[in-house]
Write a protein that holds these residues in place. Structure first.
Motif, short mmCIF file in Angstrom:
data_model
loop_
_atom_site.label_atom_id
_atom_site.label_comp_id
_atom_site.label_asym_id
_atom_site.label_seq_id
_atom_site.Cartn_x
_atom_site.Cartn_y
_atom_site.Cartn_z
N GLY A 141 0.84 -1.19 0.00
CA GLY A 141 0.00 0.00 0.00
C GLY A 141 0.87 1.24 0.00
N ALA A 142 0.24 2.40 0.19
CA ALA A 142 0.97 3.67 0.14
C ALA A 142 2.15 3.65 1.11
N SER A 143 3.36 3.78 0.59
CA SER A 143 4.58 3.68 1.40
C SER A 143 5.78 3.95 0.50
N PHE A 170 6.35 0.42 -17.85
CA PHE A 170 4.95 0.05 -17.61
C PHE A 170 4.53 0.45 -16.21
N ALA A 171 3.22 0.43 -15.99
CA ALA A 171 2.65 0.63 -14.66
C ALA A 171 2.04 -0.69 -14.22
N PRO A 172 2.35 -1.17 -13.01
CA PRO A 172 1.84 -2.47 -12.60
C PRO A 172 0.32 -2.49 -12.46
N ASP A 173 -0.30 -3.58 -12.90
CA ASP A 173 -1.73 -3.81 -12.76
C ASP A 173 -1.94 -4.48 -11.40
N VAL A 174 -2.27 -3.67 -10.39
CA VAL A 174 -2.33 -4.15 -9.01
C VAL A 174 -3.70 -4.74 -8.71
N ALA A 175 -3.70 -6.03 -8.36
CA ALA A 175 -4.95 -6.73 -8.01
C ALA A 175 -5.23 -6.65 -6.53
N ALA A 176 -4.18 -6.54 -5.70
CA ALA A 176 -4.36 -6.50 -4.24
C ALA A 176 -3.21 -5.73 -3.62
N GLU A 177 -3.49 -5.06 -2.50
CA GLU A 177 -2.49 -4.30 -1.77
C GLU A 177 -2.38 -4.81 -0.34
N THR A 178 -1.16 -4.98 0.14
CA THR A 178 -0.91 -5.32 1.53
C THR A 178 0.52 -4.96 1.88
N GLN A 197 4.08 -11.56 4.51
CA GLN A 197 3.61 -12.94 4.61
C GLN A 197 2.28 -13.10 3.87
N ALA A 198 1.39 -12.13 4.04
CA ALA A 198 0.11 -12.17 3.31
C ALA A 198 0.35 -12.02 1.81
N MET A 199 1.29 -11.17 1.44
CA MET A 199 1.61 -10.97 0.03
C MET A 199 2.08 -12.27 -0.61
N LEU A 200 2.98 -12.99 0.07
CA LEU A 200 3.51 -14.23 -0.48
C LEU A 200 2.44 -15.32 -0.54
N ARG A 201 1.54 -15.32 0.41
CA ARG A 201 0.46 -16.31 0.37
C ARG A 201 -0.49 -16.03 -0.80
N MET A 202 -0.72 -14.77 -1.10
CA MET A 202 -1.55 -14.45 -2.26
C MET A 202 -0.86 -14.84 -3.56
N ALA A 208 4.68 -10.64 -7.29
CA ALA A 208 5.10 -9.58 -6.39
C ALA A 208 6.62 -9.45 -6.42
N VAL A 209 7.09 -8.26 -6.06
CA VAL A 209 8.51 -8.03 -5.84
C VAL A 209 8.70 -7.80 -4.35
N VAL A 210 9.57 -8.58 -3.73
CA VAL A 210 9.74 -8.53 -2.27
C VAL A 210 11.23 -8.48 -1.92
#
Length: 330
Positions: free
Chosen positions: A204-206, A221-229, A233-238, A246-248
């Motif tokens: 999210g905003a950060s 390009f601009a990423p097509d964001v389906a979910a924000e967190t 850990q939640a990001m990797l599970r999604m 995701a990029v982590v």
């Protein structure tokens, strides 16, 4: 001697001024509202002036209160500095050490550091708060924390803050998280441009989101964001559930669900996260603080894979320490 100086009245006044009410100040200080009122009343008698205008709806500073407010914070911070400097001179192995730590560090290498510190200084009372840099930096500058483990993204960072010293402890190079059954999982490394057609799970905003957006912009390009967190850990599970890619930071690699997520190095990109230990430039380091800094640097070097150790520079200012925080702390 300084330990016996009663600063409760100043702290109560400062809390009321910052919180806007006696009730909120009592909650912040974890004392009763009558106690806050008594402290402020005693301070007003001592200075011979009314500091606060009370009303049913709000509390406002008087002109005398405005003057004292400018000096109260410096007074309390100066006393805290004096206590730490005296402790350093005496080589004290007791006292408190308040540390603010960004979440992924708190979930990985910092717990072992705290354990090693307590083994060396069993009388030190360590209080760790899990905070991202936008919240941690004001804590340090305001004297509410001695140290902060922070991060920055050189891709979007601003200028250094001369009020802080930040010792760089590592460079966390980013990785791409993809579903294990994805075609991308077979690649030894992945470029950002290869992800332009995929949906994303993004912070999210950060500062993390700002850095990702800038890196993607440079990749065209601009990423097509389906979910924000902001919970990795939640990001990797999604990602494992097939919601997107995701990029982590590689630091969170151990959080990836086994069998459903694959992490691959991010190639041909300047997207990276710098980890540092921050403290106020004028602060005297106690033996416990010095050891904590050393242990954090060693932990960064010993962390397998996620962090590439960086040479420590005692006078290196982490640019994240000022980005978007100056307005909050001046």
């Amino acid at each position: 001697m300084l330990a016996t100086i009663d600063t409760a009245r100043f702290r109560a006044f400062l809390a009321v001024a910052e919180c806007g009410s006696f009730t909120a100040a009592a909650v912040a200080l974890n004392i009763t509202q009558p106690a806050v009122s008594q402290h402020v009343a005693k301070l007003e008698r001592e200075v011979g002036a009314t500091l606060l205008e009370r009303s049913a709806r709000r509390v406002a500073l008087t002109p005398a209160g405005e003057v004292l407010l400018r000096h109260a914070r410096r007074l309390l911070t100066g006393l805290d500095d004096a206590r730490r400097e005296l402790a350093a001179v005496a080589r004290s192995d007791a006292g408190g050490l308040r540390v603010a730590v960004f979440p992924s560090a708190a979930a990985t290498f910092v717990p072992a550091v705290i354990a090693r510190l307590l083994a060396a200084f069993p009388k030190v009372n360590v209080a760790m708060s899990e905070l991202d840099p936008p919240a941690a930096v004001p804590r340090v500058l305001g004297g509410d924390a001695e140290l902060a483990v922070v991060y920055s993204y050189p891709l979007v960072s601003g200028p250094p803050d001369p009020r802080l010293v930040c010792e760089q402890i590592g460079v966390d190079r980013m990785a791409v998280a993809v579903p294990a059954d994805s075609v991308l999982a077979a690649r030894p490394e992945i470029e950002l441009a290869d992800l332009a057609v995929h949906t994303w799970i993004a912070p999210g905003a950060s500062a993390c989101r700002d850095a990702l957006a800038e890196a993607c912009r440079r990749a065209g390009f601009a990423p097509d964001v389906a979910a924000e967190t902001n919970d990795y850990q939640a990001m990797l599970r999604m990602v494992g559930a097939g919601v997107g890619v995701a990029v982590v930071p590689r630091l969170v690699a151990s959080m990836a669900p086994a069998g459903s997520v694959v992490l691959r190095p991010l190639a041909r990109s300047r997207l990276e996260r710098v980890a540092s230990v921050a403290y106020r430039a004028q602060a005297a380091l106690t033996p416990a603080m010095q050891l904590m800094n050393t242990l954090l640097a060693e932990a960064a070097q010993e962390t397998a894979g996620p962090l590439t150790s960086a040479a420590r520079s005692p006078n290196l200012h982490d640019r994240q320490c000022v980005q978007r925080h100056a307005e909050q702390t001046q």
